[in-house]
Design an enzyme around this catalytic site. Structure first.
Site, PDB file in Angstrom:
ATOM      1  N   SER A  42       0.800  -1.317  -0.144  1.00 37.47           N
ATOM      2  CA  SER A  42       0.008   0.039   0.000  1.00 37.47           C
ATOM      3  C   SER A  42       0.759   1.148  -0.081  1.00 37.47           C
ATOM      4  O   SER A  42       0.316   2.449  -0.470  1.00 37.47           O
ATOM      5  CB  SER A  42      -0.938  -0.081   1.359  1.00 37.47           C
ATOM      6  OG  SER A  42      -0.207   0.001   2.461  1.00 37.47           O
ATOM      7  N   ASP A  49      -3.556   8.637   6.784  1.00 42.76           N
ATOM      8  CA  ASP A  49      -4.237   7.957   7.380  1.00 42.76           C
ATOM      9  C   ASP A  49      -3.372   7.012   8.519  1.00 42.76           C
ATOM     10  O   ASP A  49      -2.310   7.194   8.525  1.00 42.76           O
ATOM     11  CB  ASP A  49      -5.254   6.845   6.513  1.00 42.76           C
ATOM     12  CG  ASP A  49      -4.298   6.092   5.928  1.00 42.76           C
ATOM     13  OD1 ASP A  49      -2.994   5.547   6.310  1.00 42.76           O
ATOM     14  OD2 ASP A  49      -4.766   5.229   4.971  1.00 42.76           O
ATOM     15  N   HIS A  89      -0.421   5.240   6.559  1.00 44.15           N
ATOM     16  CA  HIS A  89       0.180   5.855   5.468  1.00 44.15           C
ATOM     17  C   HIS A  89       0.649   7.240   5.537  1.00 44.15           C
ATOM     18  O   HIS A  89      -0.060   7.966   6.109  1.00 44.15           O
ATOM     19  CB  HIS A  89      -0.613   5.608   4.090  1.00 44.15           C
ATOM     20  CG  HIS A  89      -1.021   4.118   3.800  1.00 44.15           C
ATOM     21  ND1 HIS A  89      -2.394   3.657   4.310  1.00 44.15           N
ATOM     22  CD2 HIS A  89      -0.396   3.160   3.361  1.00 44.15           C
ATOM     23  CE1 HIS A  89      -2.422   2.644   4.068  1.00 44.15           C
ATOM     24  NE2 HIS A  89      -1.306   2.189   3.307  1.00 44.15           N
TER      25      HIS A  89
END
Length: 341
Positions: free
Chosen positions: A50, A315, A318
């Site tokens: 991610s 978030d 991240h």
């Protein structure tokens, strides 16, 4: 069958943070440093999770997606592309450094586009890891093995025409050895396919990320047990690269200490990358994050107003575009966290 000799100069970027559980720069750079830091690479291929997924998960049946606001609020056109940030990822900044277009998500490309695109593709998939079952509880994702297979497919079909585990491992050394063995096997396979220039990103200090520090005592402090386990793997990885370089012909590694960089963002305040003005422990979105596993950045989450002015994390898992930009400066301009092995 691997890459034809005319394509072996392509830069293959490996950005692996697949565990969800500095050097002084010489005034006379070596030949390898000149190539890896200043090379004129025609293409850029990204494998990862991610941290660098540009939207592959948008095309998979999974709950792990970022294709809705407030993700992408500071990206080009304010569009949520599937990147797990308010803006660009470190893969985007690396592409910019090498004067290449931002690398598109492989799963978002038509077969015709795959045949014609010549500047690289991104196979990264949020939630996945080195082990095939990592992240599958949330749906489908592209494991390391699958991403390497897709790279092989790209070569054969397109280029030539143009920490949750199923069982527990109690020993951090054993777990690190298992992951590293599988990782290096994939490096060998990529080498057989024709990859010669590798950018290796080590694992981030997950023990200091908002999803962890929201539950530590005192709140905001790092979980050093997690970071120690990651450090064991990172050290084994770093020490393995010179060995792999000797083993694999005509291969170069540019090693990135992402762990050191992200840890440095927390402080102390004298650290050149940290700032007392930035929130280094909580996410911008959701602004009222309580540490819940399911309390990520949702479509209606309350978010901070200016993430690149106030936060290191967009978030709970991240970084913001600001942190990613700072990384690119530290790696390529200052060369304090990236060096040729």
């Amino acid at each position: 069958m691997g890459l034809p000799s005319s394509l072996e100069s392509y830069l293959l970027l490996i950005l692996l943070s697949f565990l969800n559980v500095s050097t002084i720069y010489s005034s006379k750079p070596s030949k390898e440093e000149a190539v890896l830091f200043g090379g004129n690479f025609p293409a850029f291929y990204v494998i990862g999770d991610s941290l660098v997924d540009p939207g592959n998960n948008n095309h998979l049946p999974t709950m792990i997606r970022a294709n809705y606001p407030p993700y992408g609020s500071d990206f080009e056109g304010g569009k949520a592309t599937g990147r797990f940030s308010n803006g660009k990822t470190i893969a985007d900044y690396i592409a910019i450094y090498y004067k290449l277009p931002l690398v598109p998500a492989y799963l978002g490309l038509s077969d015709d586009r795959k045949d014609t695109i010549s500047t690289g593709m991104n196979y990264a998939s949020a939630g996945c890891g080195i082990r095939r079952l990592t992240g599958k509880i949330a749906g489908k994702c592209l494991s390391l093995s699958k991403q390497v297979d897709l790279f092989e497919e790209t070569i054969e079909k397109h280029l030539k025409t143009n920490f949750k585990t199923p069982y527990e491992l109690t020993d951090a050394n054993d777990f690190a050895d298992e992951l590293l063995h599988k990782f290096l096997k994939k490096i060998e396979k990529l080498h057989k396919l024709g990859a010669r220039k590798f950018f290796i990103n080590n694992i981030k200090p997950l023990g200091c990320y908002p999803n962890i520090v929201a539950k530590t005592v005192p709140r905001g402090s790092c979980d050093e047990r997690i970071n120690l386990a990651i450090s064991i793997y990172n050290e084994k990885l770093r020490r393995s690269l010179p060995v792999m370089k000797k083993k694999l012909n005509n291969t170069s590694f540019l090693y990135s200490d992402y762990f050191k960089f992200m840890l440095g963002l927390r402080g102390p305040s004298t650290n050149r990358y940290s700032s007392n003005l930035l929130n280094t422990t909580g996410p911008c979105c959701p602004l009222d994050y309580d540490g819940s596993l399911t309390s990520s950045c949702k479509r209606r989450s309350k978010t901070c107003k200016a993430p690149d002015s106030t936060h290191i994390f967009f978030d709970p898992r991240h970084p913001t575009q600001l942190a990613n930009f700072m990384y690119s400066i530290a790696c390529f301009d200052e060369r304090t966290i990236c060096h040729v092995v």
